[in-house]
Enzyme design. Structure first.
Site, short mmCIF file in Angstrom:
data_model
loop_
_atom_site.label_atom_id
_atom_site.label_comp_id
_atom_site.label_asym_id
_atom_site.label_seq_id
_atom_site.Cartn_x
_atom_site.Cartn_y
_atom_site.Cartn_z
N GLU A 135 -2.20 -5.67 -15.75
CA GLU A 135 -1.10 -5.43 -14.82
C GLU A 135 0.01 -6.42 -15.12
O GLU A 135 -0.22 -7.63 -15.18
CB GLU A 135 -1.60 -5.57 -13.37
N ARG A 136 1.20 -5.90 -15.32
CA ARG A 136 2.37 -6.73 -15.66
C ARG A 136 2.15 -7.51 -16.95
O ARG A 136 2.61 -8.64 -17.09
CB ARG A 136 2.72 -7.70 -14.54
N GLU A 281 -0.33 -5.03 -0.24
CA GLU A 281 0.00 -3.94 -1.18
C GLU A 281 -1.16 -2.96 -1.35
O GLU A 281 -1.55 -2.63 -2.46
CB GLU A 281 0.42 -4.53 -2.54
N ARG A 331 10.96 -9.18 4.74
CA ARG A 331 9.78 -9.47 3.92
C ARG A 331 9.67 -10.97 3.60
O ARG A 331 8.57 -11.50 3.47
CB ARG A 331 9.88 -8.66 2.62
N LYS A 355 3.05 -18.00 -3.63
CA LYS A 355 4.07 -17.84 -4.67
C LYS A 355 5.17 -18.87 -4.42
O LYS A 355 5.41 -19.25 -3.27
CB LYS A 355 4.64 -16.42 -4.62
N ASP A 360 8.99 -12.55 -4.39
CA ASP A 360 8.13 -12.11 -5.49
C ASP A 360 8.69 -12.47 -6.86
O ASP A 360 9.09 -11.58 -7.60
CB ASP A 360 7.92 -10.59 -5.37
N GLU A 388 7.43 -10.63 -15.29
CA GLU A 388 7.57 -9.28 -14.72
C GLU A 388 9.03 -8.94 -14.40
O GLU A 388 9.51 -7.88 -14.78
CB GLU A 388 6.71 -9.19 -13.44
N TRP A 538 9.52 -1.14 0.24
CA TRP A 538 9.00 -2.44 -0.19
C TRP A 538 9.72 -3.64 0.42
O TRP A 538 9.35 -4.79 0.16
CB TRP A 538 9.01 -2.54 -1.72
C1 GCV Z 1 -1.04 -8.03 -9.04
C2 GCV Z 1 3.96 -8.01 -7.44
C3 GCV Z 1 3.62 -7.22 -8.67
C4 GCV Z 1 2.22 -6.66 -8.60
C5 GCV Z 1 1.24 -7.81 -8.33
C6 GCV Z 1 1.64 -8.48 -7.03
C7 GCV Z 1 0.75 -9.66 -6.67
O1 GCV Z 1 4.14 -7.18 -6.36
O2 GCV Z 1 4.56 -6.21 -8.84
O3 GCV Z 1 1.94 -6.01 -9.80
O4 GCV Z 1 -0.09 -7.35 -8.25
O5 GCV Z 1 2.97 -8.96 -7.17
O6 GCV Z 1 1.18 -10.78 -6.91
O7 GCV Z 1 -0.32 -9.46 -6.13
#
Ligand code: GCV
Length: 677
Positions: A135-136, A281, A331, A355, A360, A388, A538
């Protein structure tokens, strides 16, 4: 295989005269790191080990309990003798790589040198999926999972996984070993192997038969002092044991997790623990059962406690089904709203992973307000090395300056002994050893590990920054270039340096302006789409209208997010004239004719940065071309091709953003440059 910044030939050339001596006569069989260090010396760089100290030029001196930190090392120079000291074999291993780094730098500087890591946990998170996709992931498919010939990782912004028949592990142990070496050389000591979105069979990684493959990976990483972790699916009790619930207060659920832990630790006695993405998510979590996240995390913490394991609980919890019509939901406030009330309630083996920013991993975000606000919770700050939103390893983007800025942000909490982020992460953790930095991996099966070979500098810089929080990102870049391109002339080194040093700012310039973020193609997250996320669920909006653009997050007239910081920081963000230009649109809805701290109007600033960003990419291409035939041809060509794509990307961003805001505002560019009408 490409050896990144650890080119064997180059290292041999600076180490070939060494004769090593270990001050321990006998090495214990369970000291796998000590054994690995000897293997690195004898069979990786192929230099000798002597039993006679008088012949030695390099001594490894184990001094248990001598330094405060078990990972710290000291390098001492006396005439023709170098000594590396440390409490543990792991410290000596770090010292060994530290010495190589030194040898590849300025040899004349022979001051005794003490090095101790600033952060305890220096972690890499993989978002690798059991079918080999990532993913990513922009550096090819997973190095842990997948089939022999599956090396690409096509990204369409959809990360569902294919069912895997049979053994899902790739078993490319040679590559994993090189990766472990790369990570240890920059001080990484923890790694999670699988995606936090635990899809399909990945739920079963915590049980047999999959544990066999996990154990094999653990065996490799262990030799380099790296502990492994697995991401878990909150609903595992239902999927694996067919329990009717995953409620954290249900006794059967606790027993399930206890059994899981018992089995894992039987196979992997030094297993690190679990990483958890819950209620986020689409992933399930404690909220489903009316429980708090402290209740959820603490239940897992209890199950894993007997083995000294950790629960790394992600704070990335927000409503991803918002209605754009509702302007009161923000958000950015979600993590604070969810976790601030829980401060002090988490067990001491739970770590909250946050984070770096409240949304994000955008090009520009303020610091996540939980840093400094949480005073009694173990904490990790999370970065995304994989790019990403930062150019997918197509666009050159050396991101370390951004990370350095975040960890050096002063939260200005008056009662805090040291209110700079990297210090308070440790100070405000209930167990300081349970705190640190994590970064989402950017590597895969591609030839140069990362899609753009220059993106490896981010992995290198991340590790080095975890170890030395005060490190200057430009110096880290010099270090990386020197080790990666040691055989190119100094002019070429300067070209690479000049491109990369400015690359993060350049990327910010031609993409979404001044902290507004998210003007990307939905789901895919590369390339411009000004309104791509504007009318969706989102929760990431820019609210541009004919008068201005940006999100009002002030307490006075907006969502109130700005007040989640210490009084001094809140006051800065509350005031449109005090908010730094680069974050202006994150905090305020600003009219196009508003004059920024840079002395120009908002609209003129938007035009200027976009034209400038595009010109910078053009200049990168001109500079890069000067290196033809002067660096490795293949690397030259791969980067050159990426730069051409980057230019196309920058052009689209520039033209679409400028046109959009011209159409919205009706204001012309003062310099009369081409804006499409
Ligand atoms: C692993 C963002 C990304 C998702 C990722 C998410 C996360 O939304 O687009 O791909 O999922 O962060 O950190 O959980």
């Amino acid at each position: 295989m490409y050896n990144a910044w650890l080119d064997k030939k180059i290292i041999k050339s600076v180490m070939s005269n060494e004769i090593c001596y270990f001050n321990q006569s006998e090495i214990k069989n369970n000291d796998v790191v000590g054994l690995r260090l000897r293997t690195e010396i004898l069979t990786w760089i192929e230099i000798s080990i002597t039993k006679n100290i008088d012949n030695a030029t390099l001594i490894f001196e184990l001094k248990p309990n001598f330094f405060d930190n078990n990972d710290a090392y000291k390098i001492l120079w006396q005439k023709n003798l170098t000594t590396i000291e440390g409490n543990t074999s792991k410290a000596l291993l770090y010292g060994f790589y530290g010495l190589i780094r030194h040898r590849l730098s300025d040899e004349s500087d022979k001051e005794n040198y003490f090095s101790s890591p600033d952060q305890s946990l220096r972690m890499i998170n993989h978002w690798d999926q059991i079918d080999g996709s990532v993913e990513r992931g922009y550096g090819g498919s997973s190095i842990f999972f997948g089939r022999l010939y599956q090396v690409d990782n096509p990204d369409k912004g959809d990360f569902s996984v294919d069912t895997v028949l049979g053994d899902p592990f790739r078993h490319n142990h040679e590559r994993v070993l090189m990766y472990a070496r790369m990570l240890a050389s920059i001080g990484i000591n923890a790694i999670s192997l699988n995606d936090v979105n635990v899809r399909g069979q990945a739920t079963n990684l915590i049980v047999q038969p999959y544990l066999v493959g996990v154990k094999q990976l653990a065996d490799i990483f262990r030799e380099f002092g790296i502990q492994i972790f697995l991401a878990i699916n909150w609903k595992a009790p239902e999927y694996i044991a067919r329990l009717p619930t995953s409620d954290p207060l249900n006794n059967q659920v606790l027993l399930f997790w206890k059994k899981i832990c018992q089995n894992i630790y039987q196979e992997i006695p030094d297993f690190g623990g679990f990483v958890v993405k819950a209620d986020s998510e689409g992933e399930s979590g404690p909220y489903k059962y009316g429980r708090t996240h402290a209740q959820g995390a603490n239940m897992l913490a209890e199950a894993i406690k007997p083995y000294n394991g950790l629960i790394i609980w992600r704070a990335f919890v927000y409503n991803s089904k918002q209605d754009w019509r509702d302007r009161s939901t923000d958000r950015a406030k979600a993590a604070y709203d969810n976790f601030y009330p829980l401060d002090g309630q988490f067990a001491d083996n739970v770590i909250l992973q946050m984070k770096f920013g409240p949304i994000d991993f955008q090009t520009e975000e303020p610091l996540m307000p939980l840093f400094g606000a949480l005073k009694r919770t173990n904490q990790i700050i999370e970065f995304e090395i994989t790019a990403e939103y930062l150019g997918h390893q197509i666009d050159v983007n050396y991101v370390v300056p951004q990370w350095s800025k975040m960890i050096n942000f002063n939260t200005q909490y008056p009662e805090q002994k040291n209110s700079v982020t990297n210090k308070l992460i440790k100070e405000n953790s209930i167990k300081s050893k349970n705190s640190g930095f994590a970064g989402v991996s950017n590597i895969g099966m591609s030839k140069y590990w990362t899609g753009n070979p220059l993106a490896l500098a981010n992995l290198y810089g991340f590790g080095r920054l975890c170890w030395d929080n005060d490190a200057n990102p430009n110096n880290l870049l010099v270090e990386w270039i020197r080790q990666t391109f040691s055989n190119v002339n100094s002019e070429c080194k300067s070209i690479i340096y000049n491109i990369m040093k400015t690359s993060n700012q350049t990327f910010k310039n031609y993409t979404a302006p001044l902290g507004v973020g998210f003007m990307v193609i939905p789901h895919y997250h590369y390339g411009v789409s000004v309104n791509g996320y504007e009318y969706d669920q989102w929760g990431t909006y820019h609210f541009a209208d004919r008068k201005g653009v940006g999100i009002d997050r002030t307490k006075k007239t907006g969502t109130g997010y700005a007040s989640m910081y210490s009084p001094k920081v809140s006051e800065m963000y509350e005031n449109i004239n005090k908010t730094p230009d680069e974050l202006l649109l994150f905090f305020h809805h600003v009219s196009y004719n508003h004059v920024l701290q840079n002395g120009k109007t908002l609209i003129q600033t938007i035009y200027d940065i976009h034209f400038f960003g595009y010109e910078m990419v053009k200049s990168y291409i001109r500079q890069w071309k000067k290196m033809e035939n002067k660096i490795n041809d293949d690397i030259y060509q791969v980067v050159y091709n990426k730069l051409l794509l980057q230019l196309e990307n920058a052009r689209e961003w520039k033209d679409q953003v400028n046109t959009y805001f011209y159409r919205m505002s009706g204001v012309c560019d003062k310099q009369g440059r081409k804006i499409y009408k």
